[in-house]
Structure formats: C-alpha cells, structure tokens
Design a protein around this motif. Structure first.
Motif, PDB file in Angstrom:
ATOM      1  N   LEU A  60       0.813  -1.136  -0.026  1.00 24.38           N
ATOM      2  CA  LEU A  60      -0.133   0.014  -0.012  1.00 24.38           C
ATOM      3  C   LEU A  60       0.870   1.149  -0.060  1.00 24.38           C
ATOM      4  N   ARG A  61       1.888   1.089   0.892  1.00 29.06           N
ATOM      5  CA  ARG A  61       2.759   2.254   0.805  1.00 29.06           C
ATOM      6  C   ARG A  61       3.707   2.683  -0.354  1.00 29.06           C
ATOM      7  N   GLN A  62       3.850   1.400  -1.052  1.00 30.73           N
ATOM      8  CA  GLN A  62       4.521   1.476  -2.383  1.00 30.73           C
ATOM      9  C   GLN A  62       3.499   1.921  -3.372  1.00 30.73           C
ATOM     10  N   GLN A  63       2.222   1.696  -3.358  1.00 30.77           N
ATOM     11  CA  GLN A  63       1.457   2.184  -4.472  1.00 30.77           C
ATOM     12  C   GLN A  63       1.495   3.762  -4.249  1.00 30.77           C
ATOM     13  N   TRP A  64       1.096   4.322  -2.913  1.00 33.19           N
ATOM     14  CA  TRP A  64       1.011   5.564  -2.824  1.00 33.19           C
ATOM     15  C   TRP A  64       2.457   6.336  -3.176  1.00 33.19           C
ATOM     16  N   ARG A  65       3.318   5.823  -2.922  1.00 31.43           N
ATOM     17  CA  ARG A  65       4.645   6.405  -3.174  1.00 31.43           C
ATOM     18  C   ARG A  65       4.710   6.414  -4.709  1.00 31.43           C
ATOM     19  N   GLU A  66       4.263   5.563  -5.418  1.00 30.83           N
ATOM     20  CA  GLU A  66       4.232   5.627  -6.795  1.00 30.83           C
ATOM     21  C   GLU A  66       3.217   6.555  -7.383  1.00 30.83           C
ATOM     22  N   PHE A  67       2.152   6.644  -6.869  1.00 31.70           N
ATOM     23  CA  PHE A  67       1.121   7.479  -7.063  1.00 31.70           C
ATOM     24  C   PHE A  67       1.594   9.122  -7.050  1.00 31.70           C
ATOM     25  N   PHE A  68       2.093   9.149  -6.033  1.00 31.48           N
ATOM     26  CA  PHE A  68       2.618  10.635  -5.743  1.00 31.48           C
ATOM     27  C   PHE A  68       3.851  10.837  -6.643  1.00 31.48           C
ATOM     28  N   GLY A  69       4.567   9.911  -6.637  1.00 31.84           N
ATOM     29  CA  GLY A  69       5.908  10.043  -7.811  1.00 31.84           C
ATOM     30  C   GLY A  69       5.444  10.354  -9.226  1.00 31.84           C
TER      31      GLY A  69
END
Lengths: 122, 244
Positions: A90-99
């Motif tokens: 979940l953290r990874q998905q949001w990191r990618e999303f914000f990136g």
C-alpha cells in the motif's frame, strides 16, 4: 473532486501506518493522524469507525477490550500479520502515485519537496 | 468544582436511534468512550463543559453516515446484503401466493374486481362468515408468510430492518405490479378513449392500495413482529414458570 476509492485507500493507509507503531484505541488513532498530518487529515466518528470495523472484518487489524486504571473500557486495535503484509504494498502504491503526480506536475519540486525514492522490487 | 461527565453512552444511543440496538452495546460503548476522550481534550483547551459537549457531538459527524458505514463495514455492501432479504422474501411471497391459491380452492373469493382500476371491492362473504371478516383467512396466511420471511432472514443473520424488508417483499411485489399496471394500462386506456374520470381512478387506486397493499402489508408486518416478540415473550413465560 477526489475519487472516493482514492480517499478510502488513503484513509486505510493512514490508519494502518499509525497502527504500525503499536496498539491504539480509536481516539488515539484519530488524534495521532491529525497531529502527524498537521490537521490535514482528520477523522470524525463517521469516517473512522466504519473503516476500523472493515479493517477488522478483513483481518487486517484485530481489536481487544482493555480496562484502564480508572476503570474505563477501551477497545484497542493492532495490526495483524495480514495488516503488516498489506501495509508495505500500500505504501509502495501511494509512493508511486505521488511520484507520478510529481513528475506530471512538477508540484513537489516547485514546493521544495524531495522527490520520492522509488523502492526496488526485489 | 469538577463537572460531571455527560452520559455519552445515552447521547450516542439517542442519536443512533433504533440502530443502537442492532449495532450492540460494544459499539455504543466504544463511540461513547471516544467522545469522552474528546470532551476531556476540549475541556483542557479551555472550553466550558456545555461548549465541549456540543463540540464533541458536532465533531462526531453525520450519524446517519456513521450508521450506514458501520452496517456496510460489518455486513457488507447493499448488494452483498440482498440475498438476506431476497431469499427469505421470496419464500414469504411463495407461501402467500400458495396460501391464497389454497383458499381459492376451498371456495374463498371474497374480493371481485371488475376492472383493474375501477376495482371497488365487492364482498361476497365466505362460508357463512360475516362480510367484514371475509378477508381474515387470507390475512392470516399473510401473517404466517411474514413471520416465515422474517424468521428465515433472522436465520441468515439479517438485522431487524432486513427482517422487515424480507417480510414485506410480497407487498413490494404488489407495488411493482400496480406501477406496471398504471404505466402500461393508463396510456392504453387513454389512446383507446376509455379512460375513466380522474376522480374515479383515484378512488379505485386508493381502494386497491387499501385492500391489496395496506391491509396485507400490516398483516405481513404483524408476522414479522411476532418473530421479534415471541422469543422475548417465551423467555418471560419461561422465567415465570421457573420462578413458580
């Protein structure tokens, strides 16, 4: 207008992240989220408890009643193994999303926010 | 002098209404505990007790949204809950139609409708039964149907609201039928040139709704309420017997 699924996902991430530090009761979860986000994210009863019950039903958190020294009963939530396993992607998905948003808009650079670090997928 | 803490459990129950019983004491206790903590925080920020209580309750958010949210979280979304209503409701519908057919076989036909919207009821009585009691056997069938629907819904884990919906499914089907008759029948009558005057139509619909929806709806509801009340009454009777 923010997509409700996105909002729900962010709420889930917020709660799971706060609980990764240890078991907390509902009020403390809401207080910490508010405090750590500078008041940007704030949960009222109607948004916090349905989410907690859903996470509990999905087996991502478990809850137990505890009695304080003053005799007050409180229901404490903690992450389960499944919850911990859910938090990392979940953290990874949001990191990618914000990136992705950052690359698209240059918003992070303009605001002086460091670009998110891409985690490697081992 | 220290102010007494407001009874937030009572205030939560008051705001949640009947859903508080469905949600259970644990949920009420948890929400009340949260509000107590918030109340304490607001007092420490310098608010008066009255202001802190008001603020805490206002902060709680929309109580209807909370209720829906808890229901969705615990029992799944509406589509996931539908089988709990539709399956017992279908059984209630089947039993009510089957029961009515059995009554017809036994010669029961107290209501005659000459036209679907001019359906003023003609009572013929049945088996020497007084005229105004002629619907009683059918209503009795509906009480049993409603009770069966509500009981099956309870077995499937449905809450009190779902039990009522399951029991009332036959009435809802009648409502759909009426809507279809109106939306299909009226234009046909209009173009055919045989549309009855508006006043006659309204009287006919009202009488249809009374005899085919309101009375049956009440009978089905009585059945559902019996399922709600019987366990309590049985417990009380059992308690009295054991004391005796």
């Amino acid at each position: 207008m923010i997509d409700p699924n996105l909002k729900r996902g962010s709420a889930e991430l917020a709660v799971l992240s706060v609980l990764s530090a240890g078991a907390l009761h509902g009020y403390e979860i809401a207080r910490r989220i508010k405090e750590q986000t500078g008041g940007v994210l704030a949960f009222d009863l109607a948004s916090l408890y349905p989410l907690l019950y859903r996470l509990e039903k999905d087996g991502l958190v478990s809850a137990e009643w505890e009695e304080s020294s003053s005799g007050r009963k409180r229901r404490c939530y903690q992450l389960t193994g499944a919850g911990r396993a859910r938090l990392a992607p979940l953290r990874q998905q949001w990191r990618e999303f914000f990136g992705a948003l950052d690359r698209l808009t240059g918003f992070g650079q303009a605001m002086g926010i460091p670009a998110p670090v891409e985690a490697s997928h081992g | 002098m220290a102010e007494a803490m407001p009874d937030f459990a009572r205030l939560v129950k008051l705001r949640m209404g009947r859903y508080a019983a469905t949600a259970g004491d644990d949920v009420v206790c948890e929400l009340a505990g949260h509000l107590e903590d918030l109340y304490g925080e607001l007092l420490s920020k310098g608010l008066t007790p009255a202001e802190a209580e008001r603020e805490a309750l206002a902060w709680a958010g929309d109580w209807k949204r909370l209720e829906r949210g808890i229901e969705d979280a615990r029992e799944g979304k509406m589509m996931e809950r539908m089988p709990k209503i539709l399956l017992p409701g279908a059984v209630a519908l089947f039993v009510s139609v089957w029961g009515q057919k059995q009554l017809w076989r036994m010669g029961w036909s107290p209501t005659m409708t000459s036209h679907y919207y001019r359906g003023l009821v003609e009572y013929h009585g049945w088996g020497g039964m007084p005229l105004h009691w002629a619907d009683a056997p059918w209503l009795l069938v509906l009480v049993v149907s409603g009770a069966l629907g509500a009981w099956l819904c309870r077995l499937m884990g449905g809450n009190w609201r779902q039990r009522i919906w399951a029991a009332e499914l036959p009435t809802l089907c009648t409502l759909v039928l009426l809507a279809v008759l109106i939306f299909i029948g009226l234009p046909i009558e209009y173009f055919h040139g045989s549309l009855a005057p508006a006043r006659e139509l309204v009287v006919a619909w009202l009488s249809f709704m009374l005899t085919n929806m309101l009375l049956p709806g009440v009978a089905l509801l009585v059945g559902a309420l019996l399922v709600e009340l019987l366990p309590t009454l049985t417990r009380r009777a059992g308690g009295r017997l054991s004391r005796a």
